[in-house]
Design a protein around this motif. Structure first.
Motif, PDB file in Angstrom:
ATOM      1  N   LEU A  97     -10.908  -5.713   1.132  1.00  0.00           N
ATOM      2  CA  LEU A  97      -9.665  -5.167   0.587  1.00  0.00           C
ATOM      3  C   LEU A  97      -9.940  -3.960  -0.308  1.00  0.00           C
ATOM      4  N   ALA A  98     -10.983  -4.043  -1.105  1.00  0.00           N
ATOM      5  CA  ALA A  98     -11.338  -2.922  -1.979  1.00  0.00           C
ATOM      6  C   ALA A  98     -11.775  -1.717  -1.158  1.00  0.00           C
ATOM      7  N   ARG A  99     -12.537  -1.946  -0.092  1.00  0.00           N
ATOM      8  CA  ARG A  99     -12.946  -0.846   0.780  1.00  0.00           C
ATOM      9  C   ARG A  99     -11.734  -0.174   1.413  1.00  0.00           C
ATOM     10  N   GLU A 100     -10.808  -0.998   1.891  1.00  0.00           N
ATOM     11  CA  GLU A 100      -9.592  -0.442   2.491  1.00  0.00           C
ATOM     12  C   GLU A 100      -8.795   0.341   1.458  1.00  0.00           C
ATOM     13  N   PHE A 101      -8.694  -0.203   0.253  1.00  0.00           N
ATOM     14  CA  PHE A 101      -7.970   0.470  -0.825  1.00  0.00           C
ATOM     15  C   PHE A 101      -8.556   1.852  -1.083  1.00  0.00           C
ATOM     16  N   PHE A 102      -9.873   1.934  -1.212  1.00  0.00           N
ATOM     17  CA  PHE A 102     -10.504   3.216  -1.525  1.00  0.00           C
ATOM     18  C   PHE A 102     -10.431   4.193  -0.357  1.00  0.00           C
ATOM     19  N   GLY A 103     -10.410   3.694   0.866  1.00  0.00           N
ATOM     20  CA  GLY A 103     -10.191   4.571   2.015  1.00  0.00           C
ATOM     21  C   GLY A 103      -8.804   5.191   1.976  1.00  0.00           C
ATOM     22  N   LEU A 104      -7.824   4.381   1.636  1.00  0.00           N
ATOM     23  CA  LEU A 104      -6.462   4.891   1.505  1.00  0.00           C
ATOM     24  C   LEU A 104      -6.340   5.836   0.318  1.00  0.00           C
ATOM     25  N   ALA A 105      -7.061   5.530  -0.775  1.00  0.00           N
ATOM     26  CA  ALA A 105      -7.027   6.395  -1.956  1.00  0.00           C
ATOM     27  C   ALA A 105      -7.600   7.770  -1.629  1.00  0.00           C
ATOM     28  N   MET A 106      -8.675   7.806  -0.856  1.00  0.00           N
ATOM     29  CA  MET A 106      -9.261   9.081  -0.449  1.00  0.00           C
ATOM     30  C   MET A 106      -8.258   9.877   0.389  1.00  0.00           C
ATOM     31  N   THR A 107      -7.606   9.199   1.300  1.00  0.00           N
ATOM     32  CA  THR A 107      -6.632   9.859   2.160  1.00  0.00           C
ATOM     33  C   THR A 107      -5.429  10.333   1.359  1.00  0.00           C
ATOM     34  N   ALA A 108      -4.957   9.509   0.430  1.00  0.00           N
ATOM     35  CA  ALA A 108      -3.829   9.901  -0.418  1.00  0.00           C
ATOM     36  C   ALA A 108      -4.199  11.101  -1.294  1.00  0.00           C
ATOM     37  N   SER A 109      -5.431  11.145  -1.759  1.00  0.00           N
ATOM     38  CA  SER A 109      -5.879  12.299  -2.547  1.00  0.00           C
ATOM     39  C   SER A 109      -5.828  13.571  -1.727  1.00  0.00           C
ATOM     40  N   GLY A 110      -6.259  13.483  -0.480  1.00  0.00           N
ATOM     41  CA  GLY A 110      -6.207  14.647   0.401  1.00  0.00           C
ATOM     42  C   GLY A 110      -4.790  15.113   0.658  1.00  0.00           C
ATOM     43  N   LEU A 111      -3.897  14.160   0.906  1.00  0.00           N
ATOM     44  CA  LEU A 111      -2.495  14.534   1.132  1.00  0.00           C
ATOM     45  C   LEU A 111      -1.862  15.105  -0.133  1.00  0.00           C
ATOM     46  N   SER A 112      -2.230  14.559  -1.281  1.00  0.00           N
ATOM     47  CA  SER A 112      -1.714  15.105  -2.540  1.00  0.00           C
ATOM     48  C   SER A 112      -2.160  16.547  -2.711  1.00  0.00           C
ATOM     49  N   CYS A 113      -3.410  16.805  -2.377  1.00  0.00           N
ATOM     50  CA  CYS A 113      -3.917  18.182  -2.483  1.00  0.00           C
ATOM     51  C   CYS A 113      -3.155  19.127  -1.573  1.00  0.00           C
TER      52      CYS A 113
END
Length: 119
Positions: A97-113
């Protein structure tokens, strides 16, 4: 870094990550979300703005991260950051779950940028 160069990087990254999800027990939602994010970056690289789609995907990612946040809490409370790099076991269900969370966080960071850098 110019937006076009950054877009090409994110397109490649998102499609590679989407491809890696095919060995996951539930690949469909993961391939779909990473593929959709890759498509938004591809459209940006082609100078097409799809702000509504980017914002909708960002909302989905943030909501999904909230649903997985208990895995990160489990990692913090019970495990250690080293568990993120260890093999999976039934004793540490929070790791996936933590791995999935951080994968989504990385993707969300990219979209935010992409949303805020181009404004």
């Amino acid at each position: 870094m110019p937006i076009r160069t950054g877009s090409v990087f994110w397109v490649i990254l998102m499609f590679v990550v989407a491809g890696l999800q095919f060995n996951d027990p539930d690949p469909v939602p993961w391939v779909a979300v990473y593929g959709a994010c890759g498509m938004t970056w591809l459209l940006r690289a082609l100078h097409r703005e799809v702000v509504f789609l980017e914002m909708a995907l960002l909302g989905v990612l943030i909501f999904w991260m909230g649903a997985l946040s208990h895995g990160v809490m489990g990692l913090i409370e019970v495990g250690s950051i080293g568990d993120m790099f260890a093999s999976m076991s039934d004793d540490t269900p929070y790791v996936e779950l933590a791995r999935e969370f951080f994968g989504l966080a990385m993707t969300a960071s990219g979209l935010s940028c992409i949303l805020f850098y181009t404004r």
